[in-house]
Design an enzyme around this catalytic site. Structure first.
Site, short mmCIF file in Angstrom:
data_model
loop_
_atom_site.label_atom_id
_atom_site.label_comp_id
_atom_site.label_asym_id
_atom_site.label_seq_id
_atom_site.Cartn_x
_atom_site.Cartn_y
_atom_site.Cartn_z
N CYS A 47 35.71 49.80 35.13
CA CYS A 47 35.84 49.72 33.68
C CYS A 47 36.82 50.74 33.12
O CYS A 47 37.22 50.63 31.96
CB CYS A 47 34.48 49.88 33.01
SG CYS A 47 33.72 51.47 33.33
N ASN A 48 37.20 51.73 33.90
CA ASN A 48 38.14 52.72 33.35
C ASN A 48 39.25 53.12 34.31
O ASN A 48 39.89 54.13 34.11
CB ASN A 48 37.40 53.98 32.89
CG ASN A 48 36.49 54.56 33.95
OD1 ASN A 48 36.73 54.38 35.13
ND2 ASN A 48 35.46 55.25 33.51
N GLY A 208 24.83 39.46 33.39
CA GLY A 208 25.60 39.75 34.59
C GLY A 208 24.68 40.10 35.74
O GLY A 208 23.51 40.46 35.55
#
Length: 458
Positions: A47-48, A208
């Site tokens: 995510c980063n 998810g």
């Protein structure tokens, strides 16, 4: 060391740009492994950060190929990829992997999820057949450093994971929005931090079934949430629910699931929002009029929640940018100790790799001695009976053979004025002491050489 990395992360790149780069990044590994300049490749996409680790025959060609491939799989122009990414080579790459695994390079310093993400990236490379012995060694040693830091420091407690920060922030927002939920302040050595909230009595829905979904379930249970359901558009909810002992929502059960939830945590990241305005509006219509606001935490790099949902009444939306802005800083002392451990592990790794680099030299020396030994053994009587004199002669011949080339080299070094260099090298290689080596050495002859150079007889 033929290592290289092409990287873009949260330090220098905005999350929307990371989102674009991460689209299809996993496909870069198999494509790059076919390039003649690449021996191995591991892709880390979270995510980063988007990082491509390369074991390269040619570093320059491998980095260029990585940029081309990332542009192709993400649908981004080559120039834009070049402006968003940076690269490093050699020892810098090893240090970076160690720091990433330790959580020292994370959005939330000390987060533990990234160590698991690195392990899964390596496992994915293994399955795809794109890893290499060097990359295996680097990643496994990084995992070892991460485990040592986890045991030896409180860094993970000081700097908590993205999931933990998101849940605590969601609890605080829920309380402000009208939910009656305790939010006791968490105090560290450097003062108060984000409140750590309980979700006892609440119903949570996780969207998810990947690694982040599992981490979310564990974090919710640590916060006393016992009513957890999972939803997946792929139909994998049942399998996930069985592994994690939670409820499973049917594929067509998203609206009822949202309607009954107090908290929704989304971590799919497929690039197609599933929580849009029509879906959320339909869910809100099924909720009681006096229901507390629905809190939605979107932890997906590629948004699962449409930005317009935040404008609906009765909804509180948190995204990664919000989580990052509220992430607590780890204490300086814990960070410093973690950095020391990374340095120690890095030195150990580099020293071991330097030793391994001499393997061919060691094998060559052993082959040389072995060949000379076999030649002398072949000269001994076939009967197998060897008297003392024959054995002594064989050993003398073997010693003479082994010393012939070093002797010639010593005399050549002396003649060329490099005698002291040879003595030092001899001591390093053979362990010969200065007392043994100094008889008639260049130091003893230095005055003679100087006198001769000055025109006086020696």
């Amino acid at each position: 060391m033929p290592l290289a990395i092409l990287a873009a992360d949260h330090h220098d790149v905005a999350l929307p740009d990371l989102t674009r780069l991460s689209a299809g990044a996993e496909a870069a590994g198999p494509r790059l492994s076919a390039h003649p300049a690449v021996q191995g490749v591991v892709v880390l996409s979270t995510c980063n950060r988007v990082e491509i680790y390369l074991d390269a025959h040619s570093v320059e060609q491998a980095i260029a190929a990585a940029r081309d491939t990332l542009a192709d799989v993400s649908g981004t122009s080559r120039d834009h990829v070049e402006s968003l990414t940076s690269h490093a080579v050699g020892q810098e790459v090893v240090q970076h992997v160690f720091e990433v695994a330790a959580g020292l390079d994370s959005m939330v310093v000390g987060e533990r999820e990234v160590a698991g993400q690195l392990r899964r990236a390596l496992q994915a490379a293994r399955r795809a057949g794109t890893t290499s012995p060097l990359l295996e060694d680097v990643f496994q040693r990084a995992s070892r450093a991460s485990r040592r830091i986890a045991v030896s420091t409180d860094l993970a407690a000081a700097g908590r994971s993205i999931v933990s920060v998101a849940l605590d922030l969601a609890s605080a927002r829920a309380a402000r929005a009208g939910c009656r939920r305790e939010t006791p302040a968490w105090h560290g050595a450097d003062g108060p931090h984000l409140p750590t909230g309980t979700w006892a009595g609440a119903r949570a829905v996780v969207l998810g079934t990947g690694a982040y979904a599992g981490a979310t379930v564990a974090a919710l249970r640590r916060r006393a949430c016992g009513d957890i359901a999972v939803w997946s558009s792929s139909g994998r909810a049942e399998e996930f629910a069985a592994r994690h002992d939670v409820a499973a929502l049917p594929v067509d059960g998203l609206v009822p699931g949202l309607a009954s939830a107090d908290l929704v945590v989304s971590c799919r990241g497929t690039g197609a929002p599933v929580v849009d305005v029509p879906t959320t509006s339909a869910a809100l219509a099924q909720r009681p009029r006096d229901a507390a606001p629905l809190v939605i935490a979107d932890l997906a790099l590629r948004r699962d929640v449409s930005p317009d949902v935040a404008g609906l009444p009765g909804v509180v939306v948190l995204d990664l940018e919000t989580v990052r802005s509220h992430a607590p800083a780890a204490t300086d002392g814990q960070v410093h100790r973690a950095q020391e451990i990374v340095g120690e592990e890095l030195d150990e790794f580099l020293g071991r790799r330097a030793e391994r680099a001499m393997d061919d030299v060691v094998v060559g020396m052993r082959d040389h001695v072995g060949t000379a030994l076999e030649a002398e053994l072949a000269r001994l009587p076939m009967s197998g009976v060897v008297d003392a004199e024959q054995a002594a002669q064989a050993l003398r011949r073997l010693a003479a053979k082994l010393l012939h080339e070093p002797t010639v080299a010593a005399r050549t070094a002396g003649r060329e004025g490099r005698g002291q260099e040879f003595v030092e090298a001899l001591a390093l290689v053979s362990g010969a002491t200065a007392r043994h080596a100094q008889r008639g050495t260049p130091d003893a002859l230095a005055g003679v050489r100087a006198d001769t150079a000055g025109g006086r007889p020696g």
